[in-house]
Write a protein that holds these residues in place. Structure first.
Motif, PDB file in Angstrom:
ATOM      1  N   CYS A  31      -2.975 -45.937  47.871  1.00 20.23           N
ATOM      2  CA  CYS A  31      -2.901 -45.806  49.323  1.00 20.23           C
ATOM      3  C   CYS A  31      -1.459 -45.436  49.639  1.00 20.23           C
ATOM      4  O   CYS A  31      -0.564 -45.674  48.834  1.00 20.23           O
ATOM      5  N   GLY A  32      -1.233 -44.911  50.809  1.00 20.42           N
ATOM      6  CA  GLY A  32       0.139 -44.563  51.142  1.00 20.42           C
ATOM      7  C   GLY A  32       0.292 -44.328  52.627  1.00 20.42           C
ATOM      8  O   GLY A  32      -0.681 -44.288  53.363  1.00 20.42           O
ATOM      9  N   GLY A  89      -3.374 -35.923  41.668  1.00 15.35           N
ATOM     10  CA  GLY A  89      -3.013 -37.193  42.307  1.00 15.35           C
ATOM     11  C   GLY A  89      -3.965 -38.294  41.909  1.00 15.35           C
ATOM     12  O   GLY A  89      -5.167 -38.067  41.722  1.00 15.35           O
ATOM     13  N   GLY A  90      -3.432 -39.486  41.729  1.00 20.45           N
ATOM     14  CA  GLY A  90      -4.299 -40.631  41.440  1.00 20.45           C
ATOM     15  C   GLY A  90      -4.803 -40.713  40.023  1.00 20.45           C
ATOM     16  O   GLY A  90      -5.840 -41.331  39.763  1.00 20.45           O
ATOM     17  N   THR A  91      -4.070 -40.160  39.067  1.00 28.25           N
ATOM     18  CA  THR A  91      -4.591 -40.196  37.692  1.00 28.25           C
ATOM     19  C   THR A  91      -4.609 -41.614  37.149  1.00 28.25           C
ATOM     20  O   THR A  91      -5.483 -41.965  36.368  1.00 28.25           O
ATOM     21  N   ARG A  92      -3.648 -42.446  37.547  1.00 24.70           N
ATOM     22  CA  ARG A  92      -3.652 -43.790  36.966  1.00 24.70           C
ATOM     23  C   ARG A  92      -4.774 -44.645  37.539  1.00 24.70           C
ATOM     24  O   ARG A  92      -5.339 -45.474  36.839  1.00 24.70           O
ATOM     25  N   MET A 122     -12.320 -41.741  50.846  1.00 19.54           N
ATOM     26  CA  MET A 122     -11.961 -41.381  49.479  1.00 19.54           C
ATOM     27  C   MET A 122     -12.458 -39.974  49.145  1.00 19.54           C
ATOM     28  O   MET A 122     -13.326 -39.429  49.818  1.00 19.54           O
ATOM     29  N   ARG A 123     -11.907 -39.415  48.080  1.00 13.88           N
ATOM     30  CA  ARG A 123     -12.465 -38.166  47.561  1.00 13.88           C
ATOM     31  C   ARG A 123     -13.818 -38.455  46.912  1.00 13.88           C
ATOM     32  O   ARG A 123     -14.141 -39.604  46.599  1.00 13.88           O
ATOM     33  N   ALA A 174       0.887 -42.308  58.967  1.00 11.83           N
ATOM     34  CA  ALA A 174      -0.360 -43.074  59.034  1.00 11.83           C
ATOM     35  C   ALA A 174      -0.777 -43.535  57.644  1.00 11.83           C
ATOM     36  O   ALA A 174      -0.571 -42.835  56.657  1.00 11.83           O
ATOM     37  N   PRO A 175      -1.388 -44.700  57.596  1.00  9.50           N
ATOM     38  CA  PRO A 175      -1.890 -45.186  56.307  1.00  9.50           C
ATOM     39  C   PRO A 175      -3.134 -44.407  55.893  1.00  9.50           C
ATOM     40  O   PRO A 175      -4.036 -44.193  56.710  1.00  9.50           O
ATOM     41  N   VAL A 176      -3.169 -43.967  54.635  1.00  9.99           N
ATOM     42  CA  VAL A 176      -4.333 -43.214  54.141  1.00  9.99           C
ATOM     43  C   VAL A 176      -4.756 -43.740  52.782  1.00  9.99           C
ATOM     44  O   VAL A 176      -3.948 -44.273  52.018  1.00  9.99           O
ATOM     45  N   LEU A 177      -6.015 -43.528  52.491  1.00  4.92           N
ATOM     46  CA  LEU A 177      -6.622 -44.039  51.261  1.00  4.92           C
ATOM     47  C   LEU A 177      -6.768 -42.897  50.256  1.00  4.92           C
ATOM     48  O   LEU A 177      -7.146 -41.792  50.623  1.00  4.92           O
ATOM     49  N   ASP A 178      -6.472 -43.191  48.981  1.00  7.64           N
ATOM     50  CA  ASP A 178      -6.759 -42.260  47.876  1.00  7.64           C
ATOM     51  C   ASP A 178      -6.003 -40.937  48.045  1.00  7.64           C
ATOM     52  O   ASP A 178      -6.600 -39.892  48.322  1.00  7.64           O
ATOM     53  N   LEU A 179      -4.704 -40.976  47.820  1.00 12.02           N
ATOM     54  CA  LEU A 179      -3.855 -39.799  48.002  1.00 12.02           C
ATOM     55  C   LEU A 179      -4.150 -38.717  46.967  1.00 12.02           C
ATOM     56  O   LEU A 179      -4.230 -39.006  45.774  1.00 12.02           O
ATOM     57  N   ASP A 180      -4.287 -37.493  47.437  1.00 14.75           N
ATOM     58  CA  ASP A 180      -4.321 -36.390  46.481  1.00 14.75           C
ATOM     59  C   ASP A 180      -2.895 -35.869  46.287  1.00 14.75           C
ATOM     60  O   ASP A 180      -1.943 -36.383  46.890  1.00 14.75           O
ATOM     61  N   TYR A 181      -2.740 -34.859  45.424  1.00 18.30           N
ATOM     62  CA  TYR A 181      -1.402 -34.425  45.057  1.00 18.30           C
ATOM     63  C   TYR A 181      -0.586 -33.975  46.263  1.00 18.30           C
ATOM     64  O   TYR A 181       0.605 -34.291  46.393  1.00 18.30           O
ATOM     65  N   ALA A 182      -1.233 -33.265  47.176  1.00 13.52           N
ATOM     66  CA  ALA A 182      -0.510 -32.759  48.344  1.00 13.52           C
ATOM     67  C   ALA A 182       0.042 -33.903  49.180  1.00 13.52           C
ATOM     68  O   ALA A 182       1.140 -33.814  49.744  1.00 13.52           O
ATOM     69  N   GLU A 183      -0.704 -35.000  49.255  1.00  8.88           N
ATOM     70  CA  GLU A 183      -0.233 -36.172  50.001  1.00  8.88           C
ATOM     71  C   GLU A 183       0.779 -36.970  49.182  1.00  8.88           C
ATOM     72  O   GLU A 183       1.803 -37.421  49.694  1.00  8.88           O
ATOM     73  N   ASP A 184       0.453 -37.137  47.908  1.00 11.33           N
ATOM     74  CA  ASP A 184       1.266 -37.988  47.037  1.00 11.33           C
ATOM     75  C   ASP A 184       2.701 -37.495  46.998  1.00 11.33           C
ATOM     76  O   ASP A 184       3.656 -38.291  46.991  1.00 11.33           O
TER      77      ASP A 184
END
Lengths: 239, 239, 239, 239, 239, 239
Positions: free
Chosen positions: A165-166, A124-127, A12-13, A171-181
């Motif tokens: 997650c996404g 990313g992840g505001t909600r 996570m971040r 690959a599955p990743v946890l806690d996407l930031d904007y660049a990933e989202d």
């Protein structure tokens, strides 16, 4: 394909929480998931919505907003446009439902607690930050009611936290930031209690539909993330 | 009658300014007048409103908002009510006019700079803090354009800052906080340049009408306050 | 530089007032400042806004509108656009505050007087004509309450009138018409009682900021203008 | 049962028309049917609605409004409520259709003439006074285009005027005032050309449905009334 | 000139009525005039609008809408645009008035019956099909109240039905379909009781104004059409 | 605890589909899941939203609405209230995303297909019926484009269908009707392709949070249901 931030897939971040950030609110915190910063503020109202009058029950609801320049490029102000977007309404309904899933609505009289989640900065992840911080604001507001002896005990059944997650670069990743989202193939938000049970799952294929196996991997990551977030919540409320 | 805060009549609240507070904005600051905290963020738009197209001139405008729980008791979210109040519109028009009074609109091409002033916490004087902070955000945005060699020089003729003054308990006082603001007999907002000339005066009798003499005393205090604020601005932009 | 109308710097336009213009209203007048014509109509409502219920006090408020073709080129109808502009809201708030500054709100029970100021024809100065005429409509409505023995006396502490002044072609001038208003360097509106005390000052630099000396000259002119307007009001109410 | 006003059954109220009432409009008049006063103002716009672009044809449309205190008791301001009522929309659509029925839309290029009909005072029959006055405003606006040699001739095929009739106290009466209108069993509005042909009939049973015979008597009265109104129109345009 | 459908001038489209189409409504039917299909559904509400409280009287009202793709080319959804068009409001007001003209408002207590008329498919004549079908829905809802012994008898004075007539290709025709409606010189809607008396007449010249003789021929056709529709209504309610 | 309908836990309601129900639409069907009836109508628009202009890509979007009396008790008309609810916006965003997940947006030029999903009758599961029926309307509209030789082939990658599942009375059940939906402990909507991959999962604990095991059982049921629905789709398009 490495994550843009260099994080491991299940990393996570950095999370920081400043409880009591909003001087006037009955409960509040500024929660940060990396560069995503959300101010969560709880207001206690001594009346409930019409459909609950004389029911002896309370209500918990939420509102969500983004400062116009919390985003990379400026987003129009919803107050100026004269209405809240569908996205805003979806998110605030989600926050409210998530909190109510761990609240005993019989336990604080005919009061409404309204949690304002305002995004000061978005990455990313505001909600998910909103839900996680809103729980703290709610807890602090209930503490205030207990201190004033308005209610006998904090009517929370447990913690609730949320994480995204996404599937990013396959690959599955946890806690996407904007660049990933903004580039994920699949994007999910999970709302999970401290007991590991599930309040809410929302998963969306942005491109190719996903498989059961992929989904289960996302769920596993989400559980890990929410467990960490509940730990942060515990510290923030001095528990 | 002493001021609730114990301040001298011509004493301002502590002013702090954090430039660059909003990561994504082209210019920004978090400005604090005591417990009043406003986030000012400038966005550069590469197009002007319709009436300025092909004029070779730019435009500076502002929007203003309050987080719902920035106030002592919660204020309804304007986005949820579906419109901005008259007060909000007055304030954002005032901020825009004040900035334009010290900007050379011929000096930055057909661009619009929009300054969002969002009140994170309110304790009186949100519009004066907004104007004072907005000038910094605007200056920083212009710096960015100069750095990118999009414009040759910062098109600001000077500083502009704003402060409130009022008659409280029969005496003229500088920089009203909420406790004073809600009980002042007369309340004024002054927008003043670093040269001491006037951009905007708004003075209102909340109770008994005021005299010329009283007004002149408010004006004198305002000049003192704005001179101090311009000094804060200079430091914030590294001047 | 002479004024477009040929008037002297301290000369107002011709003022005429027709009291009782609106047959149905409890108090009304058609007020003309030259080619600016405003119909002011007072309505007595036997209930107050929620925050005054059971307070024993009344309220005075105002609404403002312009007929679409009152202006040189047609202005969109606000009812068709679905909202009132920021300018409209500013003006109607100003009219209401100005009237309340000379009204004893304890003196007419839990009633609301609403003054509609509708611009039939516009040539600059519509807000100042509105305030000056609204006072007459309000006075006539109070007379009606006295006649009906609903209240013992007219609860007005004094007159209030309003006038604009500005710097036009480098010189201070009184009562700007549209040709001046749209080219003035500085523009101010002053709301002044018959005792010469001040209810409201709003002064704005449209171009170069103005000096204290300039401002004081505008204030002097405004006092002269409002004194004349109070005289017109006295005649209109048969005083 | 005598009419409240003492008029004969086929007697209209006094009609007066002041052409050129609105200084800025391209064509205008203040029309009075007794105590019903409507200001009709025509604005020429050098563009047509989207669906007529490049058609070589013009358009005539109308907007309608009532001043809040034109009515016996105050009516809420539509601009403040944020929308026009169904009644307002019906009336403005009716005015537009009535004018277009006698206008040659090919005869004035790609222009739109917009007629604002604003009720200054209401005592029944505001829509019929609006149509009758709007025709004059339209004629005067066309005269202006002819004078400027923008068009060769006035593109009106004839006059159009409108009047209400109804069954009141069992008897057919012409030109209902408010006292009659609010108690009529049947109420009709008729829009009729100077040739006696019909543009629009709207008849409504407010209570008991009406018979063919009754309707034909209303139609006969309406023709008499509109013939008189066309005569008034002729005088107003100096014909 | 023959009718596009090949019908005789006084020939209606095929009418079919399915009573009870909407499972949840207290009264309903799907009515078809050829390819025009309208679902009419009555809802009984146990409260009246504010102005009827404590009057002992009930109210009947209607709402009207079109599915976006009921029309030949898609029409924007009114809910998405945020307001109902003037046409929609005219039609729903007309439906309500027509029903009230044959309803004894004293006969069903302080209840409101609201009839929703939703156009599933449109091919001209949606408002006349709505009125004709709404009467059936209203009758069925009243039957339900009688069955529950909430009221002693059905408070309808008679039937009401509606049909359009127009001048098409120079000839009067009954029950215009879309191909006729969009090309008719004159277009009228008639609301007529089973006794042949008139509730509402609306006739509009789309092009050349029409004569008395033409109008009377339309009226004759309309009476024939409404008599047939009342017969259909009788069958639908099992009479 | 048995299901109110007597169905087995993994038994769906009867599904019927009438393709071509809406005469004017380019593609349409009326789909019924038991007493839930939704009309899905596709409209082809020869232009795309602004952000896709000159991209060579098309867009698929959806709108959703409920007839006011489709529900057990009447729901206010969104067009009358002047805005779409958050629920409506959530659903129409979901339908659009689901369809886009199986559409090749490069395959039909710069066109937008808009699918209107209007609920004629509601008994639970309106969003899932909407998605399932919308796919058919979309397929039929694409067929029309192929027939007109506007595009070479139907740009659908596969089928998509949707179904709800929930925990009711402690047991997992497929395809909730209203009686179940309003009492379910957990409620989920699943959007699944004919290949069994997942487009969208939304699961919500209405009461107690749910476990992984429970969720997996819901997912298993959903896959079974969607496979059946894809079979219905195949028949409806004549495949």
């Amino acid at each position: 394909m490495p994550r843009p931030s260099g994080r491991a897939g299940d990393e996570m971040r950095q999370v920081t929480i400043e409880p009591g950030f909003a001087k006037h609110a009955e409960g509040s915190c500024l929660i940060r998931f990396g560069d995503t910063h959300v101010l969560c503020a709880a207001s206690i109202e001594e009346r409930v919505p019409p459909w609950l009058r004389n029911s002896g029950r309370g209500w918990v609801t939420a509102e969500y907003g983004m400062l116009p320049r919390s985003t990379h490029t400026r987003t129009d102000r919803e107050a100026a446009r004269g209405k809240q977007s569908g996205r805003t309404q979806e998110i605030q309904r989600l926050i409210g439902r998530s909190l109510r899933a761990v609240t005993n609505l019989e336990g604080f009289g005919e009061r409404q607690i309204r949690i304002d989640c305002d995004v000061i900065q978005a990455d990313g992840g505001t909600r998910t930050a909103s839900i996680t911080g809103a729980w703290i604001a709610l807890h602090l507001a209930f503490e205030k009611l207990v201190e004033k002896q308005a209610i006998p005990a904090i009517p929370l059944i447990g913690h609730v936290a949320a994480i995204s997650c996404g599937i990013f670069g396959g690959a599955p990743v946890l806690d996407l930031d904007y660049a990933e989202d903004s580039n994920a193939e699949t994007d999910g938000n999970f709302v999970i209690t401290d007991g590991g049970t599930l309040c809410e799952i929302q998963a969306t294929a942005e491109g190719t539909p996903f498989t059961d196996t992929e989904f289960l991997e996302l769920l596993r990551l989400a559980k890990k993330g929410c467990a960490e977030l509940c730990e942060h919540q515990r510290k923030a409320i001095g528990g």
